[in-house]
Each structure stands twice: as C-alpha cells, then as structure tokens.
Design an enzyme around this catalytic site. Sequence first.
Site, PDB file in Angstrom:
ATOM      1  N   CYS A 195       0.926  -1.189  -0.046  1.00 38.39           N
ATOM      2  CA  CYS A 195      -0.056  -0.177  -0.080  1.00 38.39           C
ATOM      3  C   CYS A 195       0.889   1.259  -0.002  1.00 38.39           C
ATOM      4  O   CYS A 195       1.957   1.337   0.667  1.00 38.39           O
ATOM      5  CB  CYS A 195      -0.765   0.025   1.283  1.00 38.39           C
TER       6      CYS A 195
ATOM      7  N   HIS B 162      -9.079  -3.629  -1.885  1.00 43.93           N
ATOM      8  CA  HIS B 162      -8.026  -2.863  -1.207  1.00 43.93           C
ATOM      9  C   HIS B 162      -8.576  -1.296  -1.342  1.00 43.93           C
ATOM     10  O   HIS B 162      -8.678  -0.696  -0.082  1.00 43.93           O
ATOM     11  CB  HIS B 162      -6.850  -2.901  -1.868  1.00 43.93           C
ATOM     12  N   GLU B 163      -8.834  -0.829  -2.395  1.00 44.84           N
ATOM     13  CA  GLU B 163      -9.400   0.780  -2.353  1.00 44.84           C
ATOM     14  C   GLU B 163     -10.656   1.198  -1.730  1.00 44.84           C
ATOM     15  O   GLU B 163     -10.872   1.908  -1.095  1.00 44.84           O
ATOM     16  CB  GLU B 163      -9.391   1.104  -3.741  1.00 44.84           C
TER      17      GLU B 163
ATOM     18  N   HIS C 267      -9.978   1.124   2.041  1.00 42.62           N
ATOM     19  CA  HIS C 267      -9.574   2.659   2.154  1.00 42.62           C
ATOM     20  C   HIS C 267     -10.952   3.403   2.428  1.00 42.62           C
ATOM     21  O   HIS C 267     -10.757   4.272   3.312  1.00 42.62           O
ATOM     22  CB  HIS C 267      -8.759   3.146   1.103  1.00 42.62           C
TER      23      HIS C 267
END
Length: 162
Positions: free
Chosen positions: A90, A132-133, A136
Amino acid sequence: MTLREIRVVGDPVLRTPCDPIREITPGIRSLVEDLVETVDEDGRAGLAANQIGVSLRAFSYNLDEIGLGCILNPEIVELSEEVQDGEEGCLSVPELWFPRTRAAFARCIGTDVEGHEVELAGEGIVARLIQHEVDHLDGHLYIDGLERSVRKRALREIREKL
C-alpha cells in the site's frame, strides 16, 4: 492537475470512512484529475481519495487489465467465495508487503466523472485492487485484515520504519 502527496499510516484521514459524492462539481473534477495523475506513476495500481487527504468516496486505478481511470462512489456488489492469497502492499504503508487473503473475484459499481454508471470487475490483481481501495474508502487499511501473527509482525515493522 497536480501530483498529490500520499498520506501514510498514522494519519487519521486514513481511518475515517469517506463521504459519498453527491454532485459533480468543478472541485470533484479537479479531484479526479489529481487522483488519476497521482496514480499514473510507475508501480502504482490504485489510489483512494483519502490517501491524498480528501475524505470522499473515489478511487483511481492503473492496471493493464482495466486501464487508467477513476470511479466515484464505488460499492462492492459481488465477491466470490473462492479466495486468493498473495503479497499486498500500500502506498500508505510504504515499502512493506505482507500476505493477505482476499476474494478471488470482485465486482463493484459506481459512476464516472460524467455521472455514467461504471463497473469494475475481475479476478486476481483486479479483485485485490477493488477490495483494497474500497477498504480505504471505508476507513480500513489492508493490514487490518492480516492474520494475527502476520499483523503483529507488520505493526512492529511499521513502527520501526516510520
């Protein structure tokens, strides 16, 4: 357009769930341009808005499989039961990679900067990027989902590095 500085672990904006984008304004268009320009660097696959200090639901991507672009208000609508294991890194946890299990397939929907519906879907790195995004944007870092023993090691390495 501006190449934006990446916020790193410890910055509270990374732990704050992002607000939805309610209207496409000149500011949102500028944010999209900055996200796309900032992700369009060697070795970068994805970038969430909060990683550049903006707590809004948008992320940019840069993968050969899906190209270069940005999605606003992405929501994951499908995850496979089958999983994949692999090293994950990341930009907000610089230069550290740890094994992370993710769904093997993911699909999300959102909109582009013109308000048209956009769908991103795929297996492997595409599935990993989507999960993953969106994590976030929900205020989570990939290290939160590491196996316990790996997470302990990751937190120790992060403290030593930063």
